[in-house]
Design a protein around this motif. Structure first.
Motif, PDB file in Angstrom:
ATOM      1  N   GLY A   1      10.503 -26.743  14.964  1.00 45.18           N
ATOM      2  CA  GLY A   1      11.903 -26.375  13.655  1.00 45.18           C
ATOM      3  C   GLY A   1      12.794 -27.386  12.096  1.00 45.18           C
ATOM      4  N   ASP A   2      12.934 -27.346  11.578  1.00 52.22           N
ATOM      5  CA  ASP A   2      12.701 -27.844  10.013  1.00 52.22           C
ATOM      6  C   ASP A   2      13.680 -29.531  10.479  1.00 52.22           C
ATOM      7  N   GLY A   3      14.493 -29.712  11.519  1.00 53.54           N
ATOM      8  CA  GLY A   3      15.706 -30.889  10.804  1.00 53.54           C
ATOM      9  C   GLY A   3      16.336 -30.580  10.271  1.00 53.54           C
ATOM     10  N   GLY A   4      17.174 -28.991  10.260  1.00 56.53           N
ATOM     11  CA  GLY A   4      18.441 -28.752   9.115  1.00 56.53           C
ATOM     12  C   GLY A   4      17.957 -28.706   7.621  1.00 56.53           C
TER      13      GLY A   4
ATOM     14  N   LEU B   1       3.861 -24.553  11.521  1.00 56.52           N
ATOM     15  CA  LEU B   1       4.505 -23.872  11.692  1.00 56.52           C
ATOM     16  C   LEU B   1       5.718 -24.220  11.700  1.00 56.52           C
ATOM     17  N   VAL B   2       6.784 -24.594  10.200  1.00 54.60           N
ATOM     18  CA  VAL B   2       8.046 -25.055  10.609  1.00 54.60           C
ATOM     19  C   VAL B   2       9.033 -23.948  10.273  1.00 54.60           C
ATOM     20  N   ALA B   3       9.935 -23.695  11.628  1.00 58.66           N
ATOM     21  CA  ALA B   3      10.740 -22.195  11.786  1.00 58.66           C
ATOM     22  C   ALA B   3      11.632 -22.363  11.018  1.00 58.66           C
TER      23      ALA B   3
ATOM     24  N   PRO C   1      13.678 -21.160   1.945  1.00 60.55           N
ATOM     25  CA  PRO C   1      13.943 -21.036   2.982  1.00 60.55           C
ATOM     26  C   PRO C   1      13.487 -19.781   4.547  1.00 60.55           C
ATOM     27  N   ALA C   2      12.688 -19.802   3.942  1.00 65.22           N
ATOM     28  CA  ALA C   2      11.627 -18.513   4.451  1.00 65.22           C
ATOM     29  C   ALA C   2      10.639 -19.654   5.818  1.00 65.22           C
ATOM     30  N   PRO C   3      10.287 -19.470   6.964  1.00 61.92           N
ATOM     31  CA  PRO C   3       9.032 -19.906   7.331  1.00 61.92           C
ATOM     32  C   PRO C   3       8.053 -20.115   6.567  1.00 61.92           C
ATOM     33  N   LEU C   4       7.688 -21.821   7.377  1.00 63.67           N
ATOM     34  CA  LEU C   4       6.144 -22.538   6.395  1.00 63.67           C
ATOM     35  C   LEU C   4       5.310 -22.769   7.603  1.00 63.67           C
TER      36      LEU C   4
END
Length: 276
Positions: A107-110, A136-138, A259-262
């Motif tokens: 996850g992106d940690g916010g 992959l950062v969701a 805002p998209a997964p990266l």
């Protein structure tokens, strides 16, 4: 005993509310690429003794992995799944696993919701900078069913990034949107540079519909704006110096603001494209 992570999609499973969304995203990715999922939770005993909020007891960690495994089974029933609890730093555990994984997801940690700040100590940023494979950062919210967006800058790492994006688009049954951004006043080598690179890969991926654009402007602003309608963004870790421990300005900006997964592409050999 945990199964080896070789070739698997390794998922960093944390205790935040975002955790299960990360698992869903990773399971979908694993199914699309015919990979196993390996769930990884780093358990810090020393921190657990100091504060319950940092890391719960081991039975809580086991329950967390069990729940994550159930999510994988729901999303992708045919995908093999394994789990592992390791003692120590989540960063070190994920970086270590990345040396044998096909992809690391977390996850992106916010950080995408952090207006006006760029915290460099966030786990996602550190893993993306140091991993030995694509990361992959969701995000918290599921993305739209838009195209796969890839940023192309013509650097040495661009072919691997473009090839990875083609593969993502094919596995997802999605359109590929390839964008090259040239800053005002910069000599760009002509608009045909991107089209020629795409054409070399198109023969290998005949089912992928591709749209190419060379745009004058600020790379961060252009790619972030296009990312709003993308289902995933693919970008090189660092265009001019793809070294471990480093992220380029554009990849960092997308990590913080897209805002998209990266997917940050690193650790890949550049495979020759058709006609290369």
């Amino acid at each position: 005993m945990a199964t080896p992570t070789h070739g698997a999609v390794v998922v960093g499973v944390g205790r935040s509310d975002q955790g299960l969304q990360v698992v869903r995203t990773a399971a979908t990715e694993a199914a699309a690429h015919d990979r196993a999922v390996h769930l990884l939770h780093a358990f810090n005993w020393a921190a657990a003794l100091d504060t319950f909020s940092v890391s719960g007891p081991r039975d809580v960690a086991e329950e967390l992995l069990e729940r994550a495994g159930q999510v994988v089974a729901e999303v992708a029933p045919a995908v093999p799944v394994s789990g592992e609890i390791v003692e120590g730093s989540p960063l070190e555990a994920l970086v270590r696993a990345s040396d044998s994984a096909s992809l690391v997801a977390l996850g992106d940690g916010g950080i995408a919701d952090c207006v006006g700040c760029v915290p460099t100590d966030v786990l996602a940023v550190q893993v993306a900078a140091r991993a030995g494979c694509p990361v992959l950062v969701a995000r918290t919210e599921p993305p739209p069913q838009g195209p796969v967006l890839v940023g192309f800058d013509g650097s040495d790492s661009s072919p691997a990034t473009l090839g990875y994006a083609f593969d993502c688009a094919r596995s997802r049954g999605a359109r590929l949107l390839a964008i090259r951004v040239v800053e005002p006043g910069q000599h760009d080598g002509g608009d045909e540079l991107l089209e020629a690179a795409v054409a070399r890969y198109a023969a290998r991926y005949p089912t992928v519909a591709v749209e190419c654009h060379t745009i004058r402007g600020d790379p961060d602003a252009v790619l972030i704006e296009h990312s709003r309608s993308a289902q995933v963004v693919v970008v090189a870790a660092r265009g001019d110096e793809p070294l471990r421990g480093m992220l380029g300005a554009v990849s960092q900006s997308l990590l913080y603001h897209s805002p998209a997964p990266l997917i940050v592409v690193r650790g890949l050999d550049v495979a020759p494209a058709e006609g290369a």
